[in-house]
Design a protein around this motif. Sequence first.
Motif, mmCIF file in Angstrom:
data_model
loop_
_atom_site.group_PDB
_atom_site.id
_atom_site.type_symbol
_atom_site.label_atom_id
_atom_site.label_comp_id
_atom_site.label_asym_id
_atom_site.label_seq_id
_atom_site.Cartn_x
_atom_site.Cartn_y
_atom_site.Cartn_z
ATOM 1 N N VAL A 1 -34.123 3.517 -21.242
ATOM 2 C CA VAL A 1 -33.077 4.394 -20.707
ATOM 3 C C VAL A 1 -31.977 4.541 -21.748
ATOM 4 O O VAL A 1 -31.785 3.669 -22.599
ATOM 5 N N LYS A 2 -31.281 5.659 -21.691
ATOM 6 C CA LYS A 2 -30.209 5.929 -22.644
ATOM 7 C C LYS A 2 -28.896 6.105 -21.904
ATOM 8 O O LYS A 2 -28.845 6.692 -20.825
ATOM 9 N N ARG A 3 -27.864 5.579 -22.502
ATOM 10 C CA ARG A 3 -26.514 5.738 -21.979
ATOM 11 C C ARG A 3 -25.704 6.523 -23.015
ATOM 12 O O ARG A 3 -25.557 6.085 -24.152
ATOM 13 N N PHE A 4 -25.221 7.696 -22.616
ATOM 14 C CA PHE A 4 -24.520 8.579 -23.539
ATOM 15 C C PHE A 4 -23.014 8.442 -23.383
ATOM 16 O O PHE A 4 -22.497 8.253 -22.274
ATOM 17 N N THR A 5 -22.331 8.539 -24.487
ATOM 18 C CA THR A 5 -20.869 8.517 -24.480
ATOM 19 C C THR A 5 -20.364 9.775 -25.157
ATOM 20 O O THR A 5 -21.064 10.394 -25.977
ATOM 21 N N ALA B 1 -14.185 -1.611 -16.088
ATOM 22 C CA ALA B 1 -13.888 -0.480 -15.216
ATOM 23 C C ALA B 1 -13.081 0.606 -15.926
ATOM 24 O O ALA B 1 -12.863 1.681 -15.360
ATOM 25 N N VAL B 2 -12.650 0.361 -17.182
ATOM 26 C CA VAL B 2 -11.818 1.339 -17.877
ATOM 27 C C VAL B 2 -12.606 2.545 -18.352
ATOM 28 O O VAL B 2 -12.039 3.516 -18.807
ATOM 29 N N GLY B 3 -13.947 2.506 -18.281
ATOM 30 C CA GLY B 3 -14.739 3.645 -18.719
ATOM 31 C C GLY B 3 -15.384 3.468 -20.069
ATOM 32 O O GLY B 3 -16.237 4.261 -20.473
ATOM 33 N N ARG B 4 -15.002 2.412 -20.803
ATOM 34 C CA ARG B 4 -15.595 2.099 -22.104
ATOM 35 C C ARG B 4 -16.124 0.670 -22.065
ATOM 36 O O ARG B 4 -15.579 -0.208 -22.724
ATOM 37 N N PRO B 5 -17.162 0.396 -21.283
ATOM 38 C CA PRO B 5 -17.646 -0.986 -21.207
ATOM 39 C C PRO B 5 -18.219 -1.471 -22.518
ATOM 40 O O PRO B 5 -18.850 -0.707 -23.257
ATOM 41 N N LEU C 1 -25.487 -4.097 -25.662
ATOM 42 C CA LEU C 1 -24.097 -3.969 -26.069
ATOM 43 C C LEU C 1 -23.785 -2.487 -26.198
ATOM 44 O O LEU C 1 -24.644 -1.686 -26.570
ATOM 45 N N MET C 2 -22.543 -2.105 -25.927
ATOM 46 C CA MET C 2 -22.193 -0.688 -25.978
ATOM 47 C C MET C 2 -21.018 -0.443 -26.920
ATOM 48 O O MET C 2 -21.205 -0.443 -28.121
ATOM 49 N N ASP C 3 -19.833 -0.280 -26.414
ATOM 50 C CA ASP C 3 -18.708 0.133 -27.251
ATOM 51 C C ASP C 3 -17.991 -1.072 -27.874
ATOM 52 O O ASP C 3 -17.376 -1.857 -27.161
ATOM 53 N N PRO C 4 -18.058 -1.209 -29.205
ATOM 54 C CA PRO C 4 -17.383 -2.357 -29.857
ATOM 55 C C PRO C 4 -15.858 -2.264 -29.796
ATOM 56 O O PRO C 4 -15.180 -3.257 -30.076
ATOM 57 N N LYS C 5 -15.331 -1.116 -29.421
ATOM 58 C CA LYS C 5 -13.889 -0.978 -29.317
ATOM 59 C C LYS C 5 -13.331 -1.658 -28.068
ATOM 60 O O LYS C 5 -12.112 -1.734 -27.898
ATOM 61 N N SER C 6 -14.240 -2.163 -27.219
ATOM 62 C CA SER C 6 -13.810 -2.787 -25.964
ATOM 63 C C SER C 6 -13.926 -4.290 -25.983
ATOM 64 O O SER C 6 -13.919 -4.933 -24.939
ATOM 65 N N ALA C 7 -14.058 -4.867 -27.182
ATOM 66 C CA ALA C 7 -14.185 -6.333 -27.262
ATOM 67 C C ALA C 7 -13.672 -6.831 -28.612
ATOM 68 O O ALA C 7 -13.698 -6.112 -29.611
#
Length: 406
Positions: free
Chosen positions: A126-130, A336-340, A394-400
Amino acid sequence: MTTMTAPSPMDALGDLGTWDASEASEAKIYAGEGVNLSSRWRSHRARRATDPRYRKDLLEAAHLYERVLRGDRYAGLTFQEAMSTSDFSALFGDILDRQILARYQSMPVQWPAFAKRGRVRDFRQVKRFTLDGAESTLAPVRQLTEYPAASLTDGVYAYQVGKYGRRVALSWEDLINDDLDAFASIPDRLGNAARRTEERFATALYASSTGPNSTFFSSGNKNLLASGGSSALSITSLQAAYTLLASQVDADGAPIYIESAVLVVPPALKVTANNILNATEIRAASGGGSGTGNDQLTVANWMRNDLQLVVNPWLPIVTTSGTMGSTAWYLFANPAVGRPAMEIGFLVGHEVPELWMRAPNAVRVGGGAAAPEDGDFDTDSVEWKLRLVLGGTLMDPKSAVASPGQ
């Protein structure tokens, strides 16, 4: 003189309450959703759940099982005799399955505090798009001129779910000799195993054997504190990590709003983290003060309201190289901010552990199918199987933000 009372076998059912004649109720037995072990009953699951006769039979089966666990010998004999009928086997399967689900739901779960929960339809990737862009401040538009166009930047993350499971086998002799107490520990053990699998899987996404995931946490991503004494967990390093997290910008160079964050630490840093977050005051130098003179600020500890603490016991188990398993710590933006920063996904329709029982491969000489509790033809083995389906990425590195802590 104090009289010591032996632990009750019903302690294993603590999450469902005590099922005795005065307290057992449908509400307790039907707490949560069960997965039937019998294919014969499973196809009628929705209709059966509201069938008054079925609910009455299940409640009676629960009463009988409760008496067996309390050591009632007569109930044990009645139980063994009843297990020879397929209907009672299906009812007992529901009881056991509901115990496992209750135990699974009662186990502490930590990863949802810093990862998004996802649902997938099948085992394919599955793909998750941003999408980034068009969120910067608006530019002024002069009279009779075109509105400026905005550019959009897309991103994609992919993963797929997989099966995890375990078989538990008991001999027919074990069930007879142990007065069926062996049943009591199976729900706890399998429920614990399922929840622990989730926690370890989530931990292994952002932590590696050598420390923070080096692909996700890096200087290039601006989400890694530099190694050295200043990276050890302290009020100063935590403020630096929080500042680094809050300094991230989107594709337009606009700030990313971080209202709250989650601090994840190994057990070795639990005391340090609690001391920091539960302190009533923070003393800080102001205006270039040395930190020891009169040029000081004393402020309320604002971090205790902005940060949630998670102590992850899997960190030292996943990070085994050197001592970083006990020193590295992590800061995640609220998912929950939208950028997990992460997503843990489950297969639709199979989002909780499912218990299965091996069907008997024998028939009685006098006719009729053997009960599952009679065991298989060759060895009298009685087996259960637990299945859990999950995946993640893992998704957005800006959130960690991560710190090696050394």
